[in-house]
Motif scaffolding. Sequence first.
Motif, PDB file in Angstrom:
ATOM      1  N   ARG A  64       0.809  -1.220   0.000  1.00 11.63           N
ATOM      2  CA  ARG A  64       0.000   0.000   0.000  1.00 11.63           C
ATOM      3  C   ARG A  64       0.840   1.266   0.000  1.00 11.63           C
ATOM      4  N   GLY A  65       2.111   1.133   0.346  1.00 13.91           N
ATOM      5  CA  GLY A  65       2.957   2.312   0.445  1.00 13.91           C
ATOM      6  C   GLY A  65       2.921   2.952   1.814  1.00 13.91           C
ATOM      7  N   ASP A  66       2.200   2.347   2.768  1.00 17.82           N
ATOM      8  CA  ASP A  66       2.119   2.915   4.117  1.00 17.82           C
ATOM      9  C   ASP A  66       3.465   2.895   4.824  1.00 17.82           C
ATOM     10  N   VAL A  67       4.340   1.991   4.404  1.00 20.02           N
ATOM     11  CA  VAL A  67       5.633   1.886   5.066  1.00 20.02           C
ATOM     12  C   VAL A  67       6.443   3.162   4.897  1.00 20.02           C
ATOM     13  N   ALA A  68       6.127   3.959   3.859  1.00 21.40           N
ATOM     14  CA  ALA A  68       6.862   5.207   3.637  1.00 21.40           C
ATOM     15  C   ALA A  68       6.647   6.196   4.767  1.00 21.40           C
ATOM     16  N   LEU A 104      13.520   2.019  -1.879  1.00 18.44           N
ATOM     17  CA  LEU A 104      12.089   1.973  -1.573  1.00 18.44           C
ATOM     18  C   LEU A 104      11.279   2.587  -2.711  1.00 18.44           C
ATOM     19  N   GLU A 105      10.307   1.841  -3.172  1.00 18.44           N
ATOM     20  CA  GLU A 105       9.364   2.315  -4.171  1.00 18.44           C
ATOM     21  C   GLU A 105       7.956   2.167  -3.617  1.00 18.44           C
ATOM     22  N   VAL A 106       7.225   3.244  -3.542  1.00 19.75           N
ATOM     23  CA  VAL A 106       5.866   3.185  -3.054  1.00 19.75           C
ATOM     24  C   VAL A 106       4.974   2.634  -4.144  1.00 19.75           C
ATOM     25  N   LEU A 107       4.329   1.509  -3.842  1.00 18.25           N
ATOM     26  CA  LEU A 107       3.564   0.797  -4.862  1.00 18.25           C
ATOM     27  C   LEU A 107       2.107   1.200  -4.923  1.00 18.25           C
ATOM     28  N   GLY A 108       1.650   1.957  -3.952  1.00 18.27           N
ATOM     29  CA  GLY A 108       0.235   2.326  -3.965  1.00 18.27           C
ATOM     30  C   GLY A 108      -0.013   3.472  -3.025  1.00 18.27           C
ATOM     31  N   GLY A 109      -1.296   3.942  -2.994  1.00 18.80           N
ATOM     32  CA  GLY A 109      -1.676   5.009  -2.062  1.00 18.80           C
ATOM     33  C   GLY A 109      -1.196   6.366  -2.514  1.00 18.80           C
TER      34      GLY A 109
END
Length: 269
Positions: free
Chosen positions: A92-96, A264-269
């Motif tokens: 979801r990209g929440d890890v960012a 790191l690549e944000v995959l969503g959100g």
Amino acid sequence: MTARLRRYTPFATSGLQSLLQYRSMFAMTAVTAAAGAAVTVFLWRAVYAGTPGRGPGGFTVEDITTYLLVAQVLQVLHTNRVDDEVAAEVYRGDVAVMLVRPVSYPVMRFFACLPVVGANAVLVGLPVLGLFALLVPLSAPRPADLLLFAVSTTLSVLLAFCVNLLTGMTGFLTTNTWGVRMVKQSVVAFFAGQLVPIALMPGPLAALAKALPFRGMVDGPLTLLLGRYHGWTDAAGLLAQQMAWAAGLALLCAALWRAALGRLEVLGG
């Protein structure tokens, strides 16, 4: 040090609050664990039925029953949802969001999973043990072995956390970790001695299982619980092996997390 650890208390608290919203989940987990334990325990009791004294692997009927039952309980303690939640946050990209917080993501995840482990122990593990203690005879451990088991179980929880965190972090490489998690569950269940005690495995396979970190998650604690060790030196060696693997996997988690931050690549959100 205390002030630094205090930063992670809210994550443990929020994890507990999240659990309280899904109380029915524990009932389902308990039923599933009891059903799995029943199939495994009664199957192996049938194998050992009629065996005078000690049977294959040096187990008595009570020993093999205790081993397999407690193995199922340990598996419940190790189901801390870290692999699922980390993989979902990466997808979801929440890890960012964690990049702007003054905390370590792996340490935060460890504190957040502690309520899950505690709740599973109290609400699932103890009731399942109590139920089967009424149904089948179990081996009564010596007080010293029970203490060794408690220390070993604590280390097994740390090992399970590291293995699950590493599994979840494969989400940085693939958008779907379902297959990885299924493979991990099968490999861990087998080489940890959950499905078949390591003492019953062929020599080369048993040697491999004893060398891997997964032994410290199930077979190691149960070896100590049942007193199947040769003196205090052997017991200390089992605990030392668990500590070494826990430290090594923790360092590996930290190293891979730092490497993941660089790409790191944000995959969503």
